[in-house]
Design a protein around this motif. Structure first.
Motif, PDB file in Angstrom:
ATOM      1  N   LYS A 388       1.272  -1.355  -0.208  1.00  0.00           N
ATOM      2  CA  LYS A 388      -0.020  -0.098   0.197  1.00  0.00           C
ATOM      3  C   LYS A 388       0.451   0.686   0.077  1.00  0.00           C
ATOM      4  CE  LYS A 388      -3.594  -2.700   2.502  1.00  0.00           C
ATOM      5  NZ  LYS A 388      -4.764  -1.918   3.700  1.00  0.00           N
ATOM      6  N   ALA A 389       2.117   1.497   0.512  1.00  0.00           N
ATOM      7  CA  ALA A 389       2.926   2.287   0.702  1.00  0.00           C
ATOM      8  C   ALA A 389       3.916   2.948  -1.355  1.00  0.00           C
ATOM      9  CB  ALA A 389       3.984   2.477   2.172  1.00  0.00           C
ATOM     10  N   GLY A 390       3.574   1.362  -1.944  1.00  0.00           N
ATOM     11  CA  GLY A 390       4.024   2.387  -2.930  1.00  0.00           C
ATOM     12  C   GLY A 390       5.215   1.570  -3.263  1.00  0.00           C
ATOM     13  N   LEU A 391       5.810   0.319  -2.668  1.00  0.00           N
ATOM     14  CA  LEU A 391       7.095   0.212  -2.491  1.00  0.00           C
ATOM     15  C   LEU A 391       7.353  -1.278  -3.680  1.00  0.00           C
ATOM     16  CD1 LEU A 391       8.313  -0.434   1.273  1.00  0.00           C
ATOM     17  CD2 LEU A 391       9.971   0.513  -0.998  1.00  0.00           C
ATOM     18  N   LYS A 392       7.959  -1.580  -4.525  1.00  0.00           N
ATOM     19  CA  LYS A 392       7.685  -3.141  -5.618  1.00  0.00           C
ATOM     20  C   LYS A 392       8.952  -3.693  -5.373  1.00  0.00           C
ATOM     21  CE  LYS A 392       6.245   0.699  -8.905  1.00  0.00           C
ATOM     22  NZ  LYS A 392       4.167  -0.255  -8.756  1.00  0.00           N
ATOM     23  N   VAL A 393       8.469  -4.841  -6.419  1.00  0.00           N
ATOM     24  CA  VAL A 393       9.609  -5.477  -6.346  1.00  0.00           C
ATOM     25  C   VAL A 393      10.699  -5.071  -6.960  1.00  0.00           C
ATOM     26  CG1 VAL A 393       9.973  -7.633  -7.826  1.00  0.00           C
ATOM     27  CG2 VAL A 393       8.303  -7.582  -6.129  1.00  0.00           C
ATOM     28  N   ASP A 394      12.068  -5.663  -6.647  1.00  0.00           N
ATOM     29  CA  ASP A 394      13.866  -5.266  -7.523  1.00  0.00           C
ATOM     30  C   ASP A 394      13.519  -4.027  -6.718  1.00  0.00           C
ATOM     31  OD1 ASP A 394      14.024  -7.526  -8.511  1.00  0.00           O
ATOM     32  OD2 ASP A 394      12.598  -6.946 -10.310  1.00  0.00           O
ATOM     33  N   ASP A 395      12.767  -2.965  -6.094  1.00  0.00           N
ATOM     34  CA  ASP A 395      13.555  -1.714  -5.303  1.00  0.00           C
ATOM     35  C   ASP A 395      14.621  -2.423  -4.636  1.00  0.00           C
ATOM     36  OD1 ASP A 395      11.779  -0.357  -6.153  1.00  0.00           O
ATOM     37  OD2 ASP A 395      10.376  -0.452  -4.543  1.00  0.00           O
ATOM     38  N   VAL A 396      15.828  -1.098  -4.776  1.00  0.00           N
ATOM     39  CA  VAL A 396      16.971  -2.278  -3.550  1.00  0.00           C
ATOM     40  C   VAL A 396      16.918  -1.242  -2.340  1.00  0.00           C
ATOM     41  CG1 VAL A 396      19.622  -1.896  -3.937  1.00  0.00           C
ATOM     42  CG2 VAL A 396      18.219  -2.378  -6.066  1.00  0.00           C
ATOM     43  N   ILE A 397      17.249  -1.305  -1.499  1.00  0.00           N
ATOM     44  CA  ILE A 397      17.240  -0.544  -0.203  1.00  0.00           C
ATOM     45  C   ILE A 397      18.032  -0.290   0.310  1.00  0.00           C
ATOM     46  CG2 ILE A 397      16.840  -1.133   2.314  1.00  0.00           C
ATOM     47  CD1 ILE A 397      15.468  -3.539   1.392  1.00  0.00           C
ATOM     48  N   LYS A 398      17.836   1.078   0.687  1.00  0.00           N
ATOM     49  CA  LYS A 398      19.362   1.946   0.908  1.00  0.00           C
ATOM     50  C   LYS A 398      19.488   2.354   2.362  1.00  0.00           C
ATOM     51  CE  LYS A 398      21.774   3.304  -1.970  1.00  0.00           C
ATOM     52  NZ  LYS A 398      22.753   2.100  -2.748  1.00  0.00           N
ATOM     53  N   LYS A 399      18.206   2.836   2.567  1.00  0.00           N
ATOM     54  CA  LYS A 399      17.879   2.352   4.284  1.00  0.00           C
ATOM     55  C   LYS A 399      16.427   2.279   4.870  1.00  0.00           C
ATOM     56  CE  LYS A 399      21.316   7.172   4.574  1.00  0.00           C
ATOM     57  NZ  LYS A 399      21.304   8.551   5.254  1.00  0.00           N
ATOM     58  N   GLU A 430      16.224   2.216  -3.983  1.00  0.00           N
ATOM     59  CA  GLU A 430      16.619   2.776  -5.579  1.00  0.00           C
ATOM     60  C   GLU A 430      16.014   2.177  -6.718  1.00  0.00           C
ATOM     61  OE1 GLU A 430      20.894   2.818  -8.324  1.00  0.00           O
ATOM     62  OE2 GLU A 430      20.740   4.095  -6.167  1.00  0.00           O
ATOM     63  N   ARG A 431      14.970   3.349  -7.119  1.00  0.00           N
ATOM     64  CA  ARG A 431      14.210   2.489  -8.431  1.00  0.00           C
ATOM     65  C   ARG A 431      14.870   3.440  -9.450  1.00  0.00           C
ATOM     66  NH1 ARG A 431       8.409   2.938  -7.076  1.00  0.00           N
ATOM     67  NH2 ARG A 431       8.572   1.925  -5.512  1.00  0.00           N
ATOM     68  N   ALA A 432      15.569   2.213 -10.561  1.00  0.00           N
ATOM     69  CA  ALA A 432      15.211   3.078 -12.131  1.00  0.00           C
ATOM     70  C   ALA A 432      16.464   4.257 -12.024  1.00  0.00           C
ATOM     71  CB  ALA A 432      14.385   2.981 -12.752  1.00  0.00           C
ATOM     72  N   GLY A 433      17.767   4.128 -10.462  1.00  0.00           N
ATOM     73  CA  GLY A 433      18.728   5.073 -10.179  1.00  0.00           C
ATOM     74  C   GLY A 433      17.887   6.451  -9.751  1.00  0.00           C
ATOM     75  N   PHE A 438       9.631   5.775   1.717  1.00  0.00           N
ATOM     76  CA  PHE A 438       8.285   5.365   2.047  1.00  0.00           C
ATOM     77  C   PHE A 438       8.056   4.767   3.370  1.00  0.00           C
ATOM     78  CE2 PHE A 438       9.643   4.342  -2.157  1.00  0.00           C
ATOM     79  CZ  PHE A 438       8.412   4.095  -3.280  1.00  0.00           C
ATOM     80  N   GLU A 439       7.015   5.329   3.282  1.00  0.00           N
ATOM     81  CA  GLU A 439       7.060   5.007   5.586  1.00  0.00           C
ATOM     82  C   GLU A 439       5.838   3.753   5.985  1.00  0.00           C
ATOM     83  OE1 GLU A 439       5.369   8.212   8.696  1.00  0.00           O
ATOM     84  OE2 GLU A 439       7.355   8.296   7.705  1.00  0.00           O
ATOM     85  N   PHE A 440       5.538   3.354   6.283  1.00  0.00           N
ATOM     86  CA  PHE A 440       4.088   2.679   6.922  1.00  0.00           C
ATOM     87  C   PHE A 440       3.920   2.305   8.008  1.00  0.00           C
ATOM     88  CE2 PHE A 440       7.225  -0.524   4.813  1.00  0.00           C
ATOM     89  CZ  PHE A 440       7.338  -1.378   5.677  1.00  0.00           C
TER      90      PHE A 440
END
Length: 446
Positions: A388-399, A430-433, A438-440
């Protein structure tokens, strides 16, 4: 990621529980051997030497054969007498191709066997090492356990192997012993479950003792009339098997009763026939007990005498949580991280006789680069807080919550998602550079 689950392999053959003993004790101590283990997401990881090479294996009572699935050129173990076979596990996919190898030497300290058979998965489709955040080479169960008595202490992460020829059962007034029934070399126990608070009926069930499953309890829908998903549930990804992703209805039951031990409100996953076709070949089976329950006990597993002994520890009454974020995180290799390289010097003028630590001055004069672990989103549960927050598969987690992702171990991230509901999670990805935030909040849906 959800709790990683390794499951029973439905091989097209089996070996009798009374097969000739293979593992033997040698050296100065032929009665007992102690080994430290890693506990990762409720799974036991032990050191296992194969043909002289030290590897890491999950100890899994839910498998009848030793499986090797993560070898690199430097891990080569010189396999003997190879032939091709196909194996199938839980999940909705097709059988996977494997190599069967005979006459291999297995060793755990002073326990050794020189005629072991193992199966090598040619394509590690679900990449268990990435999902656990550490290198895992395989799983071992019956081939080892049939020759020893084991005592598992989840609290101090230590396992003791006993020689069944000399093992003497110690007196323990707070322990309870249960008979085990074996089917295709996997151990089953008779227990009771209370499915809801409306009815106090205790339903008898036969469950696989599954140290290779990190959940609390699985129940197979339809194997008994009472075993139906409760009204409150959500569809979840509950694990990965050799035949694909395993789906189920995540819910909670009122109680599971194992002898005199009563465990209140455990989480429970209800699986339909499509995900458990092979597991249902044992018609009497109603599900599994996994690591989230077993870790609440000190456990003795005695295959030679077909029994299991339980002694509760301090966590028996602790609450049961699950992945309340909806995120399934996986290790995604390494990346170069830029870090500061400070130069420090001490002020030699100290008229106040201050301690040296008050006179240290630091300047950032340069930077250096180091390889650090990288994590990505592998799967997201539909309609979960992360979804629901908008995160997607393959997003690279930075923090995560202001802390660089590479400063976490993967197991620490997983544990964070299993904490109490309402906890705020702030994730930068990081998504596509492009960097996004995001927060949930962790949400308890059952």
């Amino acid at each position: 990621m959800t709790k990683l689950l390794l499951h029973t392999l439905a091989l097209f053959f089996s070996v009798s529980i009374f097969a000739q003993q293979n593992f033997n004790f040698f050296g100065s101590n032929t009665d007992k051997q102690s080994v430290n283990f890693q506990l990762i997401n409720n799974l036991i990881v032990i050191p296992l030497e194969i043909n002289g090479h030290q590897l890491s294996f999950i100890l899994d009572t839910g498998v009848s054969k030793t499986i090797l699935f993560n070898l690199t050129s430097k891990d080569s173990v010189g396999l003997n007498e190879i032939e091709r076979v196909f194996i199938r596990g839980l999940g909705v996919g097709e059988p996977v191709e494997a190599l069967r190898s005979k006459n291999n030497t297995f060793r755990i300290k002073n326990i050794k066997s020189s005629n072991e058979e193992l199966y090598v998965i040619l394509k590690d489709a679900f990449d268990i090492s990435a999902k656990m955040g550490t290198t895992i080479h395989g799983i071992i169960g019956y081939d080892l356990l049939k020759d020893v008595v084991v005592k598992i202490n989840y609290n101090n992460k230590r396992i003791e192997f006993y020689n069944p020829k000399t093992y003497k059962k110690s007196i323990c007034r707070t322990c309870e012993s249960f008979p085990l029934q074996f089917y295709r070399n996997k151990p089953y126990i008779d227990t009771y479950v209370q499915l809801n608070s409306h009815s106090r009926t205790m339903t008898p069930v036969k469950l696989l003792i599954d140290t290779g499953g990190s959940d609390a309890i699985w129940l197979f829908e339809g194997t008994k009339e009472e075993l139906q998903t409760p009204e409150k549930f959500f569809k979840d990804i509950i694990g990965e098997g050799f035949s694909g992703t395993i789906y189920g209805n995540r819910s909670r039951i009122q109680k599971i009763k194992i002898g005199k031990f009563e465990i209140e409100e455990p989480t429970a996953s209800f699986l339909d026939s499509s995900s458990t076709f092979n597991a249902r070949q044992f018609k009497e089976r109603n599900g599994s007990i996994g690591g989230a329950i077993l870790k609440r006990f000190k456990v003795w597993i005695d295959y030679p005498n077909k029994r299991i002994v339980l002694k509760k520890n301090g966590s028996l009454k602790a609450g049961f949580y699950y992945n309340m974020s909806g995120l399934h995180i996986a290790y995604d290799g390494q990346e170069l991280i830029k870090e500061q390289k400070p130069i420090k010097f001490t002020d030699s003028y100290n008229p106040t006789n201050q301690t040296p630590k008050n006179n240290v001055i630091s300047f950032v004069s340069s930077y250096f680069y180091q390889f650090k672990p990288k994590y990505k989103i592998d799967k997201i549960v539909e309609n979960s807080p992360a979804d629901k927050a908008g995160l997607k598969v393959d997003d690279v987690i930075k923090k995560i919550n202001g802390k660089a992702a590479h400063e976490y171990q993967l197991n620490g991230i997983i544990e964070m998602f299993h904490t109490k509901p309402g906890r705020k999670i702030i994730i930068e990805v990081e998504r596509a550079g492009i960097k996004l935030k995001f927060e949930f909040k962790l949400e308890q849906r059952i």
